[in-house]
Enzyme design. Structure first.
Site: not given
Ligand SMILES: NC(=O)c1ccc[n+]([C@@H]2O[C@H](COP(=O)([O-])OP(=O)(O)OC[C@H]3O[C@@H](n4cnc5c(N)ncnc54)[C@H](O)[C@@H]3O)[C@@H](O)[C@H]2O)c1
Length: 262
Positions: A33, A35, A54, A103-104, A168
């Protein structure tokens, strides 16, 4: 922002400009899901076979994501003790990767006084230790082909810090240190290691933020709106591109000129 270019770490292979990832294998963690899904879609659009990772609990969404991009699903928790060996087995069966996107990521926000040890450790484990261990293992075991690309996902929180996000922000600052530290070693294997640092992006992660803070996050960028997952995905695809061999150890903000940390 500044992106420094050097002599490319790899040779001048012929580049397919329409499908730059044709015939290449990409690994994207957290791909079910947000990013991660957008990254998988962009890399697949540009020709890659994407191995979508995932957590096992997200298996159904993961399978859907993998099917939708014509890739394959690999359910695993990147923090589990056997992840490195599972990935190495996968590589020996199906071949090395050309692109690895860490990315996770998770948030467990609390002000420092209320932060539990578990919240601190879990965020560091997923966001920093797993990308570090997996990158080291893939580099050491020929899990990345020459011309390979590792792209990590940091955050502007890792550049500036953020209230309630000491765990974080520490993890995402660590990611910046990781790409800078690994870059010379990776270059010796003709691999680059870079990071993106997104600002506020509209996903399920940011949907959890209380309304007023969420709105403030959106308004900090020049367009007064949240970024979209594809903004981050296209930047990652640029760092992963076969023509980007001269970009190594760099951090590229994807924040719409957000004020945080600028
Ligand atoms: N959304 C934002 O504003 C934002 C900003 C800066 C950075 N980020 C970073 O971008 C990345 C993606 O974020 P997002 O917003 O899509 O988050 P999200 O929560 O929608 O998706 C994160 C995904 O990572 C998976 N995940 C978590 N722990 C895991 C593990 N131990 N093993 C395998 N998969 C795992 C989750 O199941 C999920 O599908 C992250 O690293 C987040 O820190 C997001």
């Amino acid at each position: 922002q500044v992106v420094r270019l050097e002599k490319p770490v790899d040779g001048h292979a012929a580049i397919n400009w329409d499908k730059p990832f044709a015939g290449k294998r990409a690994l994207v963690t957290g791909a079910s899901r947000g990013i991660g899904l957008a990254i998988a879609q962009v890399l697949a659009r540009d020709g890659a076979h994407v191995v979508c990772v995932d957590v096992p609990q997200a298996q159904e969404a993961l399978q859907q994501a993998a099917t939708s991009v014509g890739g394959s699903a690999l359910p695993l928790d990147i923090t589990a003790a056997d992840t490195v060996s599972l990935l190495q087995t996968h590589v020996s069966q199906y071949g090395a990767f050309d692109v690895v996107v860490h990315n996770a990521g998770i948030t467990r926000d609390k002000t420092i006084a209320k932060m539990t040890e578990g919240a601190w450790r879990s965020v560091l484990a997923v966001n920093l230790e797993a990308p570090w261990q997996l990158s080291e293992a893939l580099l050491d075991s020929q899990g990345l082909n020459p011309g390979g690309r590792i792209v990590c996902v940091s955050s502007i929180s890792g550049i500036a810090g953020n209230l309630g996000q000491s765990n974080y922000a520490t993890s995402k600052a660590g990611v910046i240190g990781l790409v800078q530290g690994l870059a010379p070693r990776a270059a010796a294997r003709q691999v680059t290691v870079n990071a993106v640092a997104p600002g506020f992006i509209e996903t399920q992660m940011t949907a959890k933020i209380p309304l007023m803070i969420r709105e403030a996050g959106r308004r900090m960028n020049s367009l007064s709106q949240g970024g979209q997952p594809i903004d981050v995905a296209e930047t990652i695809a640029w760092l992963a591109h076969p023509a980007s061999g001269g970009v190594n150890g760099q951090v590229v903000r994807v924040c719409g000129q957000s004020l945080l940390g600028a």
